[in-house]
Design a protein around this motif. Structure first.
Motif, mmCIF file in Angstrom:
data_model
loop_
_atom_site.group_PDB
_atom_site.id
_atom_site.type_symbol
_atom_site.label_atom_id
_atom_site.label_comp_id
_atom_site.label_asym_id
_atom_site.label_seq_id
_atom_site.Cartn_x
_atom_site.Cartn_y
_atom_site.Cartn_z
ATOM 1 N N SER A 74 0.858 -1.184 0.000
ATOM 2 C CA SER A 74 0.000 0.000 0.000
ATOM 3 C C SER A 74 0.893 1.233 0.000
ATOM 4 O O SER A 74 1.892 1.282 0.720
ATOM 5 C CB SER A 74 -0.888 0.000 1.254
ATOM 6 N N CYS A 104 0.466 1.703 6.261
ATOM 7 C CA CYS A 104 0.597 2.907 5.440
ATOM 8 C C CYS A 104 -0.049 4.119 6.120
ATOM 9 O O CYS A 104 0.371 5.240 5.909
ATOM 10 C CB CYS A 104 -0.041 2.657 4.072
ATOM 11 N N CYS A 125 -3.923 6.267 1.393
ATOM 12 C CA CYS A 125 -3.245 5.055 0.954
ATOM 13 C C CYS A 125 -4.137 4.230 0.040
ATOM 14 O O CYS A 125 -5.343 4.153 0.231
ATOM 15 C CB CYS A 125 -2.850 4.217 2.164
ATOM 16 N N LYS A 126 -3.514 3.622 -0.918
ATOM 17 C CA LYS A 126 -4.185 2.718 -1.848
ATOM 18 C C LYS A 126 -3.308 1.483 -2.014
ATOM 19 O O LYS A 126 -2.084 1.560 -1.950
ATOM 20 C CB LYS A 126 -4.377 3.370 -3.218
ATOM 21 N N ILE A 127 -3.959 0.383 -2.278
ATOM 22 C CA ILE A 127 -3.205 -0.831 -2.554
ATOM 23 C C ILE A 127 -2.591 -0.694 -3.934
ATOM 24 O O ILE A 127 -3.294 -0.536 -4.928
ATOM 25 C CB ILE A 127 -4.105 -2.089 -2.466
ATOM 26 N N MET A 137 -2.574 -1.596 4.510
ATOM 27 C CA MET A 137 -3.264 -0.299 4.632
ATOM 28 C C MET A 137 -3.014 0.320 6.002
ATOM 29 O O MET A 137 -2.762 1.528 6.114
ATOM 30 C CB MET A 137 -4.759 -0.466 4.372
#
Length: 156
Positions: free
Chosen positions: A110, A141, A148-150, A138
């Motif tokens: 992430s 992060c 945050c994004k994967i 997540m």
């Protein structure tokens, strides 16, 4: 005559002390080398300087997975790539190698919106399921607070 008797005794002693095998020895697989880490390996490499990453999964050896993940990160023009997560899956359910390294089948990376900042937000995690790996990455992060994004996930 005494010499022949002594020679025969020596030869018989040598023959008796030789290790004897059986038919099973001919068909049994050779023992695993000591210290070999078993499983199907994967790795994540990440460059916090520029947010580039590399993944690899399906390797027979841990080092192979790490090297390939690093190479993918460097090919993506990552300037400071390093392996941030290593994970593995069972090849066979009875292949525990006694090293204590967990068999976590999935991993995720992430990255926060500020991946190119001085101190980017990111997280890499492995777990038994994709859902757990994603949640842990997540959390590491900083979640939605850090946007945050994967970036990528994989299960072996």
């Amino acid at each position: 005559m005494q010499i022949y008797r002594r020679l025969w005794l020596v030869l018989i002693t040598i023959f008796v002390s030789l290790p004897m095998g059986n038919a099973a020895d001919l068909v049994s697989p050779p023992p695993e080398p000591a210290g070999e880490e078993k499983g199907i390996w994967g790795a994540i490499a990440f460059s916090p300087v520029d947010g580039q990453h590399g993944f690899f999964w399906g390797a027979d050896k841990r080092q192979e997975a790490e090297d390939a993940a690093l190479k993918h990160c460097e090919n993506a023009k990552g300037q400071a790539c390093s392996v941030v997560k290593v994970f593995r899956n069972h090849r066979h359910w009875d292949d525990d190698d006694g090293t204590g390294f967990p068999y976590e089948h999935c991993a995720a990376l992430s990255v926060g919106k500020n991946a190119h900042a001085q101190t980017p937000f990111w997280g890499a995690a492995s777990a038994m399921t994709r859902r757990e790996a994603v949640q842990q990455a997540m959390t590491l992060c900083g979640g939605e607070d850090n946007e945050c994004k994967i970036r990528e996930w994989v299960c072996t």
